[in-house]
Write a protein that holds these residues in place. Structure first.
Motif, PDB file in Angstrom:
ATOM      1  N   ALA A   1       0.841  -1.209   0.000  1.00  0.00           N
ATOM      2  CA  ALA A   1       0.000   0.000   0.000  1.00  0.00           C
ATOM      3  C   ALA A   1       0.874   1.256   0.000  1.00  0.00           C
ATOM      4  CB  ALA A   1      -0.919  -0.015   1.218  1.00  0.00           C
ATOM      5  N   GLU A   2       1.914   1.236   0.854  1.00  0.00           N
ATOM      6  CA  GLU A   2       2.829   2.398   0.922  1.00  0.00           C
ATOM      7  C   GLU A   2       3.558   2.578  -0.405  1.00  0.00           C
ATOM      8  OE1 GLU A   2       4.471   2.703   5.488  1.00  0.00           O
ATOM      9  OE2 GLU A   2       5.291   1.176   4.170  1.00  0.00           O
ATOM     10  N   ALA A   3       3.974   1.437  -0.972  1.00  0.00           N
ATOM     11  CA  ALA A   3       4.707   1.500  -2.245  1.00  0.00           C
ATOM     12  C   ALA A   3       3.821   2.093  -3.339  1.00  0.00           C
ATOM     13  CB  ALA A   3       5.178   0.104  -2.643  1.00  0.00           C
ATOM     14  N   LEU A   4       2.545   1.654  -3.371  1.00  0.00           N
ATOM     15  CA  LEU A   4       1.616   2.191  -4.371  1.00  0.00           C
ATOM     16  C   LEU A   4       1.460   3.697  -4.193  1.00  0.00           C
ATOM     17  CD1 LEU A   4      -1.254  -0.481  -4.495  1.00  0.00           C
ATOM     18  CD2 LEU A   4       0.331   0.089  -6.321  1.00  0.00           C
ATOM     19  N   GLU A   5       1.319   4.110  -2.928  1.00  0.00           N
ATOM     20  CA  GLU A   5       1.140   5.537  -2.640  1.00  0.00           C
ATOM     21  C   GLU A   5       2.355   6.342  -3.126  1.00  0.00           C
ATOM     22  OE1 GLU A   5       0.688   8.294   1.267  1.00  0.00           O
ATOM     23  OE2 GLU A   5       0.186   6.175   1.498  1.00  0.00           O
ATOM     24  N   THR A   6       3.559   5.842  -2.781  1.00  0.00           N
ATOM     25  CA  THR A   6       4.789   6.543  -3.178  1.00  0.00           C
ATOM     26  C   THR A   6       4.902   6.628  -4.700  1.00  0.00           C
ATOM     27  OG1 THR A   6       5.852   5.610  -1.234  1.00  0.00           O
ATOM     28  CG2 THR A   6       7.309   6.559  -2.880  1.00  0.00           C
ATOM     29  N   LEU A   7       4.630   5.501  -5.372  1.00  0.00           N
ATOM     30  CA  LEU A   7       4.774   5.487  -6.835  1.00  0.00           C
ATOM     31  C   LEU A   7       3.742   6.386  -7.502  1.00  0.00           C
ATOM     32  CD1 LEU A   7       5.559   1.707  -7.467  1.00  0.00           C
ATOM     33  CD2 LEU A   7       7.141   3.611  -7.628  1.00  0.00           C
ATOM     34  N   LYS A   8       2.528   6.411  -6.935  1.00  0.00           N
ATOM     35  CA  LYS A   8       1.485   7.287  -7.505  1.00  0.00           C
ATOM     36  C   LYS A   8       1.879   8.756  -7.328  1.00  0.00           C
ATOM     37  CE  LYS A   8      -2.447   4.183  -7.288  1.00  0.00           C
ATOM     38  NZ  LYS A   8      -3.488   3.656  -6.423  1.00  0.00           N
ATOM     39  N   ALA A   9       2.462   9.078  -6.150  1.00  0.00           N
ATOM     40  CA  ALA A   9       2.907  10.461  -5.906  1.00  0.00           C
ATOM     41  C   ALA A   9       4.004  10.831  -6.904  1.00  0.00           C
ATOM     42  CB  ALA A   9       3.417  10.603  -4.480  1.00  0.00           C
ATOM     43  N   ARG A  10       4.937   9.873  -7.150  1.00  0.00           N
ATOM     44  CA  ARG A  10       6.014  10.122  -8.116  1.00  0.00           C
ATOM     45  C   ARG A  10       5.436  10.366  -9.502  1.00  0.00           C
ATOM     46  NH1 ARG A  10      10.646   5.589  -7.222  1.00  0.00           N
ATOM     47  NH2 ARG A  10      10.867   5.983  -5.009  1.00  0.00           N
ATOM     48  N   LYS A  11       4.405   9.542  -9.848  1.00  0.00           N
ATOM     49  CA  LYS A  11       3.796   9.657 -11.177  1.00  0.00           C
ATOM     50  C   LYS A  11       3.150  11.037 -11.344  1.00  0.00           C
ATOM     51  CE  LYS A  11       0.611   7.363 -14.107  1.00  0.00           C
ATOM     52  NZ  LYS A  11      -0.509   6.468 -14.223  1.00  0.00           N
ATOM     53  N   GLU A  12       2.519  11.493 -10.276  1.00  0.00           N
ATOM     54  CA  GLU A  12       1.875  12.810 -10.333  1.00  0.00           C
ATOM     55  C   GLU A  12       2.916  13.918 -10.548  1.00  0.00           C
ATOM     56  OE1 GLU A  12      -1.057  14.874  -7.256  1.00  0.00           O
ATOM     57  OE2 GLU A  12      -1.450  12.750  -7.625  1.00  0.00           O
ATOM     58  N   GLU A  13       4.040  13.761  -9.840  1.00  0.00           N
ATOM     59  CA  GLU A  13       5.127  14.747  -9.949  1.00  0.00           C
ATOM     60  C   GLU A  13       5.695  14.772 -11.371  1.00  0.00           C
ATOM     61  OE1 GLU A  13       9.005  15.043  -7.366  1.00  0.00           O
ATOM     62  OE2 GLU A  13       7.278  14.464  -6.157  1.00  0.00           O
ATOM     63  N   VAL A  14       5.926  13.567 -11.911  1.00  0.00           N
ATOM     64  CA  VAL A  14       6.478  13.466 -13.272  1.00  0.00           C
ATOM     65  C   VAL A  14       5.485  14.036 -14.281  1.00  0.00           C
ATOM     66  CG1 VAL A  14       7.272  11.865 -15.063  1.00  0.00           C
ATOM     67  CG2 VAL A  14       7.920  11.473 -12.709  1.00  0.00           C
ATOM     68  N   SER A  15       4.199  13.751 -14.050  1.00  0.00           N
ATOM     69  CA  SER A  15       3.171  14.236 -14.971  1.00  0.00           C
ATOM     70  C   SER A  15       3.109  15.770 -14.928  1.00  0.00           C
ATOM     71  CB  SER A  15       1.842  13.594 -14.571  1.00  0.00           C
ATOM     72  OG  SER A  15       0.786  14.321 -15.023  1.00  0.00           O
ATOM     73  N   LYS A  16       3.276  16.339 -13.715  1.00  0.00           N
ATOM     74  CA  LYS A  16       3.291  17.794 -13.570  1.00  0.00           C
ATOM     75  C   LYS A  16       4.488  18.380 -14.336  1.00  0.00           C
ATOM     76  CE  LYS A  16       3.599  20.748  -9.775  1.00  0.00           C
ATOM     77  NZ  LYS A  16       3.842  20.832  -8.340  1.00  0.00           N
ATOM     78  N   GLY A  17       5.630  17.719 -14.191  1.00  0.00           N
ATOM     79  CA  GLY A  17       6.844  18.159 -14.898  1.00  0.00           C
ATOM     80  C   GLY A  17       6.648  18.104 -16.404  1.00  0.00           C
ATOM     81  N   ALA A  18       5.991  17.024 -16.879  1.00  0.00           N
ATOM     82  CA  ALA A  18       5.760  16.870 -18.318  1.00  0.00           C
ATOM     83  C   ALA A  18       4.847  17.975 -18.820  1.00  0.00           C
ATOM     84  CB  ALA A  18       5.143  15.508 -18.603  1.00  0.00           C
ATOM     85  N   LYS A  19       3.869  18.336 -17.998  1.00  0.00           N
ATOM     86  CA  LYS A  19       2.929  19.391 -18.401  1.00  0.00           C
ATOM     87  C   LYS A  19       3.677  20.726 -18.521  1.00  0.00           C
ATOM     88  CE  LYS A  19      -1.327  21.717 -17.287  1.00  0.00           C
ATOM     89  NZ  LYS A  19      -0.708  22.981 -17.648  1.00  0.00           N
ATOM     90  N   GLU A  20       4.550  20.975 -17.537  1.00  0.00           N
ATOM     91  CA  GLU A  20       5.331  22.222 -17.560  1.00  0.00           C
ATOM     92  C   GLU A  20       6.206  22.276 -18.814  1.00  0.00           C
ATOM     93  OE1 GLU A  20       5.536  22.858 -12.741  1.00  0.00           O
ATOM     94  OE2 GLU A  20       7.391  22.405 -13.825  1.00  0.00           O
ATOM     95  N   LEU A  21       6.833  21.124 -19.132  1.00  0.00           N
ATOM     96  CA  LEU A  21       7.688  21.069 -20.318  1.00  0.00           C
ATOM     97  C   LEU A  21       6.873  21.330 -21.581  1.00  0.00           C
ATOM     98  CD1 LEU A  21       9.970  17.988 -19.576  1.00  0.00           C
ATOM     99  CD2 LEU A  21      10.722  20.324 -19.840  1.00  0.00           C
ATOM    100  N   ASN A  22       5.663  20.745 -21.633  1.00  0.00           N
ATOM    101  CA  ASN A  22       4.794  20.955 -22.792  1.00  0.00           C
ATOM    102  C   ASN A  22       4.392  22.423 -22.918  1.00  0.00           C
ATOM    103  OD1 ASN A  22       4.280  18.570 -24.402  1.00  0.00           O
ATOM    104  ND2 ASN A  22       3.529  17.665 -22.508  1.00  0.00           N
ATOM    105  N   ASP A  23       4.149  23.076 -21.770  1.00  0.00           N
ATOM    106  CA  ASP A  23       3.789  24.502 -21.795  1.00  0.00           C
ATOM    107  C   ASP A  23       4.942  25.333 -22.348  1.00  0.00           C
ATOM    108  OD1 ASP A  23       1.372  23.887 -20.740  1.00  0.00           O
ATOM    109  OD2 ASP A  23       1.811  24.544 -18.690  1.00  0.00           O
ATOM    110  N   VAL A  24       6.171  25.019 -21.873  1.00  0.00           N
ATOM    111  CA  VAL A  24       7.352  25.767 -22.343  1.00  0.00           C
ATOM    112  C   VAL A  24       7.527  25.542 -23.850  1.00  0.00           C
ATOM    113  CG1 VAL A  24       9.860  25.993 -22.154  1.00  0.00           C
ATOM    114  CG2 VAL A  24       8.514  25.639 -20.109  1.00  0.00           C
TER     115      VAL A  24
END
Lengths: 120, 149
Positions: free
Chosen positions: B96-119
């Motif tokens: 459960a903890e691992a899923l939570e951590t990986l989902k948080a990482r995925k959200e962070e990466v997705s946010k970064g990808a969105k920022e890159l797409n905006d730039v």
């Protein structure tokens, strides 16, 4: 084009180009170190969050070795201190190159200003 | 917009800016590719943990050893997952903890990808406006029988 320029100006241009390359190399190294520091900080935060009886591993090549949490935290902190020191050195180096670059740029400007105007 | 020295200077500045934007755009496209690969890796890990939660201990499975090759294994424990947290450190966590951590990482990466797409979109916009001015130059010079570069 540079064949028409006086040797002094050619020399200044070459020095500026060399400094630009040095600056590029320093900036690349600096950003690598900054990345490693961020990574180490994140790992330290995760270790802090983990309970005292958490099972921790340290990777060496493809292998994972069981590690002692306090010992590994200490190791990471030492690694981070060393990287902070390297970063400081890089920043100083960057400042030195930038100041030399500005100096050369001024010299080049004044050399170009002293060049006789090209007749048309 | 003429072939006067001032016009030529502006033209070469525009061309230089265009090239610089192009180089930046290429770098960002590469970074977006990397974030996509990271997202795919995170998805694979999330799916594997979810599948493990539904499996029974002792379940027969194949473990990848690279190059599309596998070795036989049995699920020894479904109580924990070992997660890499960077800097050569891995921590054992509950699924459960691992899923939570990986989902948080995925959200962070997705946010970064969105920022890159905006730039990238902004750079694209800048490049288009430079292209527009360059086209006007080309047109004006064409009318006078000159060439842009």
């Amino acid at each position: 084009m540079s064949g028409e320029l006086p040797p002094q100006i050619q020399n200044q241009l070459a020095q500026i180009q060399q400094l630009q390359q040095q600056m590029q190399a320093v900036m690349t190294q600096k950003s690598q170190i900054e990345g490693l520091i961020r990574e180490t900080d994140a790992a330290l935060r995760e270790l802090d969050k983990a309970s005292d009886d958490a099972v921790i591993y340290k990777s060496v090549g493809e292998l994972l070795f069981k590690a002692d949490k306090p010992k590994l935290s200490e190791e990471l902190k030492e690694r981070k201190d060393m990287m902070d020191l390297r970063l400081k050195t890089m920043v100083k180096q960057e400042e030195r190159i930038q100041s030399r670059f500005n100096q050369l740029q001024e010299q080049l400007k004044s050399s170009l200003g002293q060049m006789p105007a090209k007749g048309g | 917009m003429s072939s006067s020295p001032r016009g030529e200077e502006e033209l070469s500045q525009l061309l230089a800016a265009y090239q610089q934007y192009q180089a930046q755009a290429e770098l960002i496209v590469r970074q977006i590719g990397l974030t996509q690969m990271t997202m795919e890796g995170l998805d694979r890990a999330l799916r594997a943990i979810e599948a493990m939660q539904q499996a029974e201990e002792g379940q027969e499975m194949l473990v990848p050893i690279g190059s599309g090759s596998f070795i036989h294994a049995k699920l020894a424990s479904k109580e924990s997952v070992v997660l890499n947290v960077g800097a050569s450190v891995s921590i054992e966590k509950s699924p459960a903890e691992a899923l939570e951590t990986l989902k948080a990482r995925k959200e962070e990466v997705s946010k970064g990808a969105k920022e890159l797409n905006d730039v990238l979109a902004k750079i694209d916009q800048e490049m288009q406006s430079i292209q527009k001015v360059l086209n006007q130059y080309e047109q004006a010079m064409g009318e006078r029988g000159e060439q842009v570069v």
